[in-house]
Design an enzyme around this catalytic site. Structure first.
Site, PDB file in Angstrom:
ATOM      1  N   GLU A  16       0.831  -1.196   0.000  1.00  0.00           N
ATOM      2  CA  GLU A  16       0.000   0.000   0.000  1.00  0.00           C
ATOM      3  C   GLU A  16       0.873   1.258   0.000  1.00  0.00           C
ATOM      4  O   GLU A  16       2.098   1.179   0.068  1.00  0.00           O
ATOM      5  CB  GLU A  16      -0.933  -0.015   1.209  1.00  0.00           C
ATOM      6  CG  GLU A  16      -1.930  -1.176   1.183  1.00  0.00           C
ATOM      7  CD  GLU A  16      -2.812  -1.209   2.410  1.00  0.00           C
ATOM      8  OE1 GLU A  16      -2.440  -0.574   3.422  1.00  0.00           O
ATOM      9  OE2 GLU A  16      -3.866  -1.862   2.366  1.00  0.00           O
ATOM     10  N   HIS A  17       0.251   2.421  -0.070  1.00  0.00           N
ATOM     11  CA  HIS A  17       0.991   3.675  -0.112  1.00  0.00           C
ATOM     12  C   HIS A  17       1.778   3.890   1.181  1.00  0.00           C
ATOM     13  O   HIS A  17       1.311   3.553   2.272  1.00  0.00           O
ATOM     14  CB  HIS A  17       0.038   4.857  -0.305  1.00  0.00           C
ATOM     15  CG  HIS A  17      -0.536   4.947  -1.687  1.00  0.00           C
ATOM     16  ND1 HIS A  17       0.213   5.286  -2.787  1.00  0.00           N
ATOM     17  CD2 HIS A  17      -1.798   4.732  -2.147  1.00  0.00           C
ATOM     18  CE1 HIS A  17      -0.552   5.283  -3.869  1.00  0.00           C
ATOM     19  NE2 HIS A  17      -1.774   4.942  -3.510  1.00  0.00           N
TER      20      HIS A  17
END
Length: 547
Positions: free
Chosen positions: A208-209
């Site tokens: 994920e980011h």
């Protein structure tokens, strides 16, 4: 040591009085017992491992004083990404250098049960139930989809072999100019991974980011897509020139796509598609009026021309315009500041740097957006969970558009190399030279670290733009060798995805949360385990590849 489970199974629903069915992804139980003879008052504080220079704060379940009572039982979220400290200090926040009795949390895992016994200022941590490995289910999902692929491949093979009439040869289409498949494949990889990440990426943090500084898989796909969009600009313009399309008609074909919510009071103005549209419009306009359409390969290649790549195919004015845009970005970034915030601050605000700049989220970047956009911003940035800031911050905001223009224009160089040089070696040498140059410069700006340097490695910063461009040049070179030179791979199925990328992106956004693209098996929960989340997210991305 975590237990290996093919299905990420926690076992019985009831384990020594602990309701295991109440735990969700990356959650565990913590039980704290205090010696009855101990008269000290103990408090529990926590800090996210990605929270840079942050104090420890009171655990939410014990807010506001953080006092621990004997027999306390907590459900810990996002293990092992939170650290915990027990202390006797009666403070609102615990500094990293303040006194504490014990620290734990780094070895915690999903579905684990942990017990801490506190007696006379000493802690003893024991593991009541071992956690379940969240990495092992990746192999399970891999085997599931391998079996599914083999079944589909076998069916297609049998259909062609025994049912479809293969005696008649299909008429060959007229030979046209050979298409560089690696460009479409690169774009296809970017859009498929982007959809996979948007669907949740199996709920794995590493995919994920990043919360603020850093580079995860999710942080690569959006800049790669913009970069490859830039690479296609000169190719598209040359094609339009050959078809005798006027500049005005070309500009009319550049459309900014807008997607926002329905609440006019807080509707988000900027977003992913808006960023695509704005950067594409600006870069296309620069190339349209400043790119020379008569392309000729340079006969000599001194070192400087390895980076220029072509003989004034794009005049110096194009680079001057882009550098002016970057200069304006730097001036605003380092000279503008909100009240009470220092100039040049680039951090996430909130708890960062011991809460000195609590209401300075994003520095000048956030300040400009708050002044111009007001409530029309992204309200829940990824940094909010970690740094507990109270301000909105839009990763696709106004200042970020300026560095994105630089990003897309760097991609233009890859397309120009493809147009000017016809030999494989000439193209690869120049792409790899750009890869090294952007990687070294970007690394130098961030001090080859995540949190330091002149310009830290944060989302949309120029160091981020250069380093992600480095990987883009590298991946394109790899795809070019494998697909277009050696013909080891046709690029399928990513080839088709790359040729229909915008349709895929809009489609997955419009159908988000609907069958058959999305599904879940747990009522009241997003997904029960990483195994189910990863299976579903790959299914969703794969569905759009089939489309």
């Amino acid at each position: 040591m975590a237990e290996l489970s093919w299905l990420e199974d926690y076992g019985d629903n009831d384990y020594r009085g602990f309701d295991m069915s109440s735990l969700e992804i990356d959650e565990a139980y913590l039980s704290i017992n205090i010696d009855n003879a101990d008269t000290d008052s103990y408090r529990l504080f926590t800090r996210h491992t990605d929270c840079i220079k942050c104090p420890y704060v009171t655990v939410d379940q014990l807010y506001p004083d953080g006092v621990i009572v004997d027999g306390l039982r907590l459900i810990l979220k996002k293990v092992p990404h939170f650290l915990y400290r027990i202390t006797t200090e009666n403070v609102e926040r615990l500094g990293q250098s303040d006194n504490y009795i014990c620290e734990f949390g780094t070895d915690f895992g999903e579905f684990g049960i942990y017990q801490v016994n506190v007696s006379k200022g000493v802690c003893a941590l024991t593991t009541t139930k071992k956690p379940v490995s969240i990495s092992f289910p990746v192999l399970t999902v891999f085997l599931i989809y391998c079996a599914l692929f083999l079944c589909i491949y076998g069916f297609v093979y049998l259909w062609k072999r025994f049912i479809q009439n293969t005696d008649k040869e299909a008429p060959k289409a007229n030979e046209t100019k050979k298409r560089v498949k690696s460009l479409d494949t690169f774009r296809g990889i970017s859009i498929v991974v982007m959809i996979f990440v948007n669907y949740g990426a199996g709920r794995y943090d590493v995919l994920e980011h990043a919360h603020w500084n850093g580079l995860h898989l999710a942080d690569l796909v959006f800049p790669w897509f913009m970069w490859i969009m830039g690479a296609c600009v000169p190719i598209s313009l040359m094609s339009s020139t050959e078809d005798d399309i006027r500049n005005f008609q070309i500009l009319l074909n550049v459309v900014i796509e807008i997607r926002a919510g329905s609440n006019l009071g807080c509707m988000r103005i900027f977003g992913v598609l808006q960023r695509f549209g704005i950067t594409y419009l600006v870069v296309t306009t620069i190339c349209l009026f400043l790119m020379k359409r008569e392309i000729t390969e340079s006969k000599v290649t001194p070192p400087i021309k390895i980076f220029l790549m072509y003989k004034v195919s794009i005049s110096a004015q194009g680079w001057i315009v882009v550098l002016i845009i970057f200069f304006v970005h730097c001036m605003v970034l380092f000279l503008a500041a909100d009240d009470g915030c220092p100039k040049g601050y680039l951090g996430p605000g909130g708890l960062h740097d011991n809460m000195q700049y609590f209401n300075c989220t994003g520095g000048a970047t956030g300040y400009v957006d708050r002044v111009i956009l007001g409530k029309h911003m992204y309200p829940n940035p990824t940094s909010k969970e970690v740094y507990r800031s109270e301000q909105a911050f839009d990763p696709e905001g106004i200042l970020g558009c300026l560095t994105s223009i630089v990003h897309v224009f760097i991609g233009v160089q890859a397309g120009m190399i493809l147009l000017v040089y016809k030999e494989h070696s000439a193209r690869l040498i120049r792409w790899l030279s750009w890869s090294v140059a952007t990687g070294v410069i970007g690394g130098a700006l961030c001090g080859f670290s995540k949190d330091d340097g002149v310009i830290p490695f944060l989302f949309r910063s120029i160091s981020f733009v250069l380093v992600t461009s480095c990987f883009a040049f590298l991946l394109l070179s790899l795809c070019y060798v494998v697909i277009d030179i050696k013909n080891w791979w046709s690029g399928k199925p990513f080839l088709f995805a790359g040729m229909n990328a915008i349709i895929m992106y809009i489609g997955h956004e419009m159908t988000y949360g609907h069958l058959p693209m999305r599904w879940t098996t747990h009522c009241g929960k997003d997904h029960g385990t990483h195994l189910i989340a990863l299976t579903e997210n790959i299914w969703g991305a794969g569905f759009w590849v089939v489309v």
